[in-house]
Each structure stands twice: as C-alpha cells, then as structure tokens.
Design an enzyme around this catalytic site. Structure first.
Site, PDB file in Angstrom:
ATOM      1  N   CYS A  74       0.858  -1.185   0.000  1.00 58.74           N
ATOM      2  CA  CYS A  74       0.000   0.000   0.000  1.00 58.74           C
ATOM      3  C   CYS A  74       0.894   1.235   0.000  1.00 58.74           C
ATOM      4  O   CYS A  74       1.635   1.469   0.962  1.00 58.74           O
ATOM      5  CB  CYS A  74      -0.903  -0.011   1.228  1.00 58.74           C
ATOM      6  N   CYS A 182      -0.614   3.294  -6.670  1.00 56.30           N
ATOM      7  CA  CYS A 182      -1.578   2.682  -5.751  1.00 56.30           C
ATOM      8  C   CYS A 182      -1.774   1.255  -6.230  1.00 56.30           C
ATOM      9  O   CYS A 182      -1.975   1.027  -7.430  1.00 56.30           O
ATOM     10  CB  CYS A 182      -2.904   3.445  -5.760  1.00 56.30           C
TER      11      CYS A 182
END
Length: 266
Positions: A74, A182
């Site tokens: 992440c 992302c």
C-alpha cells in the site's frame, strides 16, 4: 527467524492482491497471510497519524502469526510510516515504484497516479528527484479509481471514463512513464493502457518489489524449504466484494476469506 514462517502482506483493501500475484509468480512455494483492512478502506484521505496507528495494529497482529517478513502493499501506508520503527523485516511498494520509474524513463518526465495522502506526502516526487534530480514529476490523486476496485467494478464504459479523466492530462505533459502509485490500479491496467496507448510505459511497482523480496530471501537463506504454498486471506470488513475482486484477479473463484474483528487488533 523461521524461514518456513509465512510472509505477511498488508493493504488497506483488495489492491495488494496485485502484489500477492507477482509474489506468487516467483515465490509460489511460500506461505502468505494477506491482510486487507477493508472495514477502514480507503486510507488515502485519512491523516498520517491514523494510518500509522492502523498499520501498527496490523503489524502486531501479523507478528503473532509468526510471519518472517511484512510486505507493505500500500503506497499510502509507505508514505505515512517509517519502516525502521517496526522490529520486523519489512519491504515497501513505494520504494520499488520510485526505482522502477527512474529505470523506465528516457526523457525524465514521469507521471504518478496515487491516493490523496500519497500525493500530498510528495514521497514519489522526493524519491524520484533523489535518484534523478533532473526528472520532472507530475502527480494526481485518483481516489475514484480506488473505489471502483473496492466496490467490485462497474460497467466497462464507466471504468474507461474514470480512467481517462484521471490520466489523459499526463499525455499533455509529454511524459514517457506513468507510475501506478496505488496497488489497486494494476487491476485497471487494460483501461489505463488503452488511454495512454503506446506512448507511455506504465510501471507496476509490484514487479520490482516481488523480485526484491525474492532476492533478499535467497541471499539470506530465508526461502521456505517445505513444498506447497498456502494463502490465508484476512479482512476486517465484508467479504463478498473482496472475494469477487481477488478471485477474479487471481483466477481463483474459491478463495477462503476470514473476517477479523477490529477488536482483535487492539
């Protein structure tokens, strides 16, 4: 450290599945525990302190599961924490993305799409500039793309429109490299490549990250020596959308997912 311990993978939701898939391609015999904090997703609009708190809770939980390493799948988490504050072997997707971008670009003009938190941290901007001070970095927050993935997709035309809105302005900047900042975004790769066409190299940081994990395990004699890898999927929210998206991306319609109550992380 037990070489036969599992590798923990952390994400705010389902996006880290893109990292797990790359790891499975080159380390298929390892055991994995995937932790998706789907109850509190998205992280991208949360303050740094809250993200740090959530990450600490999840890492401590994974330590109790005897993981030998933690992969932060992440970018938002990576841009919000200091990995040196955690007493465990840790790998981060953001650092892999920075290196991949610098290696991929020819003209030094790099686009980054990410969450609001990652963009505001300027982690990609500073990291790329550290390796190539002449690079031009253009960033954009695309939270709507995260929600598309977490919600289990919409019709193709809606996805394409959202991707185009998020990425087409980069083409006017004459970029030759676009970083998927992302881990949710590689799930939308066919739509992204359709927008940028062949003019831009699209970078999925998970590729380099997976190779960095393997390299470290091999060099430090930490590769699992037992055959037959297993995967445990843990989520904090509802399981249905996670199963749908993860199952589709991993080409496995029968993944087992266990829901973990937030109270168990305290």
């Amino acid at each position: 450290m037990d070489k036969n311990g599992p590798i923990g993978i952390i994400d705010s939701g389902v996006g880290g599945i893109t990292v797990l898939k790359r790891l499975l391609e080159i380390l298929p015999e390892e055991d994995y525990i995937y932790f998706g904090d789907t109850l509190r997703v998205p992280y991208g609009n949360r303050p740094k302190e809250e993200i740090e708190k959530f990450t600490r809770e999840i890492v401590n939980y994974l330590k109790k599961q005897k993981v030998k390493a933690v992969v932060i799948a992440c970018n938002t988490i990576c841009s919000s924490i200091n990995k040196n504050d955690y007493e465990i072997l840790m790998f981060g997707i953001l650092e892999a993305g920075i290196k991949s971008a610098v290696e991929a670009t020819s003209n030094g003009r790099i686009g980054v799409i990410a969450t609001k938190r990652t963009v505001e941290s300027e982690a990609y901007l500073k990291g790329i500039k550290r390796l190539n001070r002449n690079a031009m970095v253009f960033q954009k927050a695309c939270p709507e793309l995260v929600l598309i993935v977490e919600n289990g997709f919409y019709e193709a035309s809606s996805i394409y429109s959202a991707v185009k809105k998020c990425t087409e302005e980069f083409l006017e900047k004459d970029i030759d490299t676009l970083v998927l900042g992302c881990t949710h975004f590689p799930i939308l790769l066919p739509f992204i490549e359709r927008v940028v066409d062949n003019k831009v190299t699209v970078v999925d940081p998970a590729i380099k990250l997976a190779h960095e994990v393997k390299k470290y395990l091999v060099e430090n004699n930490l590769v699992k020596d037992k055959k037959g890898g297993q995967i445990r999927f843990l989520v904090t929210g509802e399981k249905e959308n996670f199963i749908k998206v993860a199952g589709t991306f991993l080409n496995d319609k029968h993944i087992d997912v266990l829901r973990i109550a937030i109270e168990e992380l305290k």
